[in-house]
Design a protein around this motif. Structure first.
Motif, mmCIF file in Angstrom:
data_model
loop_
_atom_site.group_PDB
_atom_site.id
_atom_site.type_symbol
_atom_site.label_atom_id
_atom_site.label_comp_id
_atom_site.label_asym_id
_atom_site.label_seq_id
_atom_site.Cartn_x
_atom_site.Cartn_y
_atom_site.Cartn_z
ATOM 1 N N HIS A 80 -8.907 38.735 52.619
ATOM 2 C CA HIS A 80 -8.949 38.139 51.295
ATOM 3 C C HIS A 80 -9.843 38.919 50.337
ATOM 4 N N CYS A 81 -9.477 38.871 49.056
ATOM 5 C CA CYS A 81 -10.206 39.561 47.992
ATOM 6 C C CYS A 81 -11.631 39.013 47.894
ATOM 7 N N SER A 82 -12.578 39.958 47.803
ATOM 8 C CA SER A 82 -13.981 39.549 47.716
ATOM 9 C C SER A 82 -14.344 39.017 46.329
ATOM 10 N N LEU A 83 -13.475 39.269 45.350
ATOM 11 C CA LEU A 83 -13.745 38.816 43.988
ATOM 12 C C LEU A 83 -13.145 37.439 43.706
ATOM 13 N N CYS A 84 -11.854 37.281 43.994
ATOM 14 C CA CYS A 84 -11.190 36.026 43.638
ATOM 15 C C CYS A 84 -10.746 35.213 44.849
ATOM 16 N N GLY A 85 -10.784 35.803 46.037
ATOM 17 C CA GLY A 85 -10.434 35.083 47.254
ATOM 18 C C GLY A 85 -8.949 35.006 47.567
ATOM 19 N N GLU A 143 -4.822 45.856 48.396
ATOM 20 C CA GLU A 143 -4.781 45.583 46.969
ATOM 21 C C GLU A 143 -4.635 44.089 46.726
ATOM 22 N N CYS A 144 -5.409 43.604 45.788
ATOM 23 C CA CYS A 144 -5.331 42.195 45.428
ATOM 24 C C CYS A 144 -4.248 42.019 44.375
ATOM 25 N N MET A 145 -3.286 41.157 44.664
ATOM 26 C CA MET A 145 -2.174 40.920 43.751
ATOM 27 C C MET A 145 -2.609 40.077 42.547
ATOM 28 N N SER A 146 -3.701 39.391 42.701
ATOM 29 C CA SER A 146 -4.167 38.478 41.654
ATOM 30 C C SER A 146 -4.982 39.193 40.578
ATOM 31 N N CYS A 147 -5.990 39.963 40.974
ATOM 32 C CA CYS A 147 -6.855 40.631 39.993
ATOM 33 C C CYS A 147 -6.693 42.145 39.992
ATOM 34 N N GLY A 148 -5.866 42.671 40.891
ATOM 35 C CA GLY A 148 -5.540 44.098 40.888
ATOM 36 C C GLY A 148 -6.603 45.014 41.448
#
Ligand code: ZN
Length: 73
Positions: A31-36, A57-62
Motif C-alpha cells: 500500500h501507498c505510504s502517502l494515501c494508503g 505505482e500508486c493509482m490514486s496519487c501517482g
C-alpha cells in the motif's frame, strides 16, 4: 451466574483476530505510504545485467515507489 460472565469474556477474546507481524509488513509493502491505496507493481527485467527492478505505482496519487532489485540466478 458469575462463572457464565467470565466464560463470555474468554469467548470474546478468542474472536479477536490480531494480524501477525508478517501480515502488517505485507500490508505496508503493498500500500501507498502517502494515501494508503493499493499499489500496482511492475517488474522491469534487465537481461543484460540479469536483474529485476521492481517498481510500485500508486493509482490514486501517482507516486512511484522503487522497490527491491532482485538479481537473477
Ligand atoms: Zn498514494
Amino acid at each position: 451466574m458469575k462463572e457464565k460472565n467470565s466464560n463470555n469474556i474468554i469467548h470474546e477474546w478468542n474472536i479477536i483476530d490480531t494480524p501477525s507481524r508478517e501480515e502488517i509488513i505485507k500490508e505496508e509493502y503493498n500500500h501507498c505510504s502517502l494515501c494508503g491505496e493499493e499499489l500496482m507493481f511492475t517488474h522491469n527485467t534487465d537481461f543484460r545485467f540479469l536483474k529485476v527492478e521492481e517498481e510500485a505505482e500508486c493509482m490514486s496519487c501517482g507516486v512511484r515507489h522503487k522497490k527491491d532489485h532482485h538479481i537473477l540466478q
